[in-house]
Design a protein around this motif. Structure first.
Motif, mmCIF file in Angstrom:
data_model
loop_
_atom_site.group_PDB
_atom_site.id
_atom_site.type_symbol
_atom_site.label_atom_id
_atom_site.label_comp_id
_atom_site.label_asym_id
_atom_site.label_seq_id
_atom_site.Cartn_x
_atom_site.Cartn_y
_atom_site.Cartn_z
ATOM 1 N N SER A 127 53.966 84.361 -13.086
ATOM 2 C CA SER A 127 53.444 85.541 -12.399
ATOM 3 C C SER A 127 52.013 85.287 -11.950
ATOM 4 O O SER A 127 51.380 84.307 -12.357
ATOM 5 N N ASP A 128 51.509 86.178 -11.116
ATOM 6 C CA ASP A 128 50.081 86.174 -10.834
ATOM 7 C C ASP A 128 49.389 87.049 -11.877
ATOM 8 O O ASP A 128 50.037 87.639 -12.740
ATOM 9 N N ASP A 129 48.069 87.121 -11.776
ATOM 10 C CA ASP A 129 47.295 87.877 -12.763
ATOM 11 C C ASP A 129 47.156 89.350 -12.393
ATOM 12 O O ASP A 129 46.453 90.100 -13.069
ATOM 13 N N GLY A 130 47.805 89.759 -11.306
ATOM 14 C CA GLY A 130 47.739 91.152 -10.889
ATOM 15 C C GLY A 130 46.634 91.469 -9.913
ATOM 16 O O GLY A 130 46.494 92.622 -9.485
ATOM 17 N N SER A 131 45.848 90.442 -9.522
ATOM 18 C CA SER A 131 44.714 90.707 -8.634
ATOM 19 C C SER A 131 44.913 90.183 -7.216
ATOM 20 O O SER A 131 43.990 90.202 -6.407
ATOM 21 N N MET A 132 46.117 89.716 -6.903
ATOM 22 C CA MET A 132 46.380 89.260 -5.540
ATOM 23 C C MET A 132 46.293 90.444 -4.578
ATOM 24 O O MET A 132 46.682 91.566 -4.910
ATOM 25 N N VAL A 133 45.790 90.195 -3.377
ATOM 26 C CA VAL A 133 45.788 91.226 -2.347
ATOM 27 C C VAL A 133 47.224 91.587 -1.991
ATOM 28 O O VAL A 133 47.589 92.751 -1.836
ATOM 29 N N PRO A 180 45.327 85.664 -1.858
ATOM 30 C CA PRO A 180 44.609 85.787 -3.130
ATOM 31 C C PRO A 180 43.396 86.700 -3.044
ATOM 32 O O PRO A 180 42.747 86.796 -1.999
ATOM 33 N N GLY A 181 43.113 87.374 -4.131
ATOM 34 C CA GLY A 181 41.881 88.131 -4.253
ATOM 35 C C GLY A 181 40.843 87.291 -4.982
ATOM 36 O O GLY A 181 41.069 86.108 -5.270
ATOM 37 N N ASN A 182 39.684 87.880 -5.268
ATOM 38 C CA ASN A 182 38.649 87.157 -6.005
ATOM 39 C C ASN A 182 39.162 86.780 -7.387
ATOM 40 O O ASN A 182 39.651 87.629 -8.137
ATOM 41 N N ARG A 183 39.098 85.500 -7.699
ATOM 42 C CA ARG A 183 39.486 84.955 -9.006
ATOM 43 C C ARG A 183 40.972 85.129 -9.323
ATOM 44 O O ARG A 183 41.374 85.086 -10.481
ATOM 45 N N SER A 184 41.784 85.339 -8.315
ATOM 46 C CA SER A 184 43.224 85.434 -8.548
ATOM 47 C C SER A 184 43.772 84.086 -9.000
ATOM 48 O O SER A 184 43.235 83.019 -8.668
ATOM 49 N N TYR A 185 44.861 84.129 -9.741
ATOM 50 C CA TYR A 185 45.553 82.893 -10.088
ATOM 51 C C TYR A 185 47.038 83.175 -10.264
ATOM 52 O O TYR A 185 47.470 84.319 -10.432
ATOM 53 N N PHE A 186 47.823 82.100 -10.210
ATOM 54 C CA PHE A 186 49.255 82.186 -10.453
ATOM 55 C C PHE A 186 49.594 81.174 -11.542
ATOM 56 O O PHE A 186 49.092 80.051 -11.524
ATOM 57 N N TYR A 187 50.429 81.572 -12.481
ATOM 58 C CA TYR A 187 50.701 80.690 -13.617
ATOM 59 C C TYR A 187 52.189 80.555 -13.886
ATOM 60 O O TYR A 187 53.000 81.427 -13.561
ATOM 61 N N GLU A 188 52.536 79.430 -14.481
ATOM 62 C CA GLU A 188 53.883 79.136 -14.953
ATOM 63 C C GLU A 188 53.791 78.758 -16.432
ATOM 64 O O GLU A 188 53.058 77.846 -16.790
#
Length: 196
Positions: A48-54, A67-75
């Motif tokens: 998932s992403d961290d919830g901060s994606m635009v 992406p938003g500021n400091r967004s990330y996606f993780y597996e």
């Protein structure tokens, strides 16, 4: 008493079995994004992403996101011994703004019995603006414990906040040692190491 010759063949057999155990016969598909809406990957673990994606959505076997500021996606992964399994690299397909860079992070532990992980990252640079396949050897991550790999993370795209550009990510895999990186897709991508 076992003769020296018999002992030698016994030793050779053990070595052969160990080599067979670490001989990777096929890549491990981490995520084809077919389960994106349930926030799980192809291994049944959280992705998932961290919830901060635009914005972020899936289209077939690809996710597209702004992406938003400091967004990330993780597996997240089941604890994987890449050495014993014969995996030597992480590969994925990505479309990013021309000239952009990202930080690819892997999370590892000293062993699968541990409870805490260490983050080690690599910059992937010089994207072309077109979809391309990226192959990053595990050996490129400094100080990595590749006998206990538990996570992959994409982030640090703050300098490329063009809200009109949708990044794309697809086909995340752990690749076999016997599979060389393709010449056409990763030759233009630069790598810079780092870690915490």
């Amino acid at each position: 008493m076992i003769s020296h010759l018999a002992a030698y063949f016994l030793w050779a057999g053990v070595c052969f079995l160990k080599a067979e155990a670490s001989m990777c016969r096929s890549n491990l598909l981490v995520d084809d994004f077919s389960q994106f809406n349930s926030k799980t990957n192809s291994l049944g673990y959280k992705a998932s992403d961290d919830g901060s994606m635009v914005s972020i959505h899936s289209s077939g076997n690809t996710i597209a996101f702004v992406p938003g500021n400091r967004s990330y996606f993780y597996e997240m992964l089941p604890c994987t011994d890449a050495v014993e399994s014969g995996y030597s690299a992480i590969s994925f397909k990505m479309r990013a703004p021309r000239g952009a860079s990202i930080a690819l992070e892997i999370q590892t532990m000293t062993s699968c019995m541990e409870q805490t992980y260490k983050s080690t990252w690599h910059y992937v640079r010089d994207f072309t603006g077109d979809p391309e396949k990226v192959v990053v050897p595990l050996s490129a991550f400094q100080g990595v414990h590749d006998n206990a790999l538990v996570g992959i993370n994409w982030g640090t795209w703050d300098e490329y906040m063009d809200r009109a550009f949708a990044w794309e990510l697809a086909d995340v895999q752990l690749t076999c040692s016997r599979n060389p990186p393709p010449n056409s897709s990763s030759a233009a991508v630069g790598l810079v190491s780092g870690g915490v």
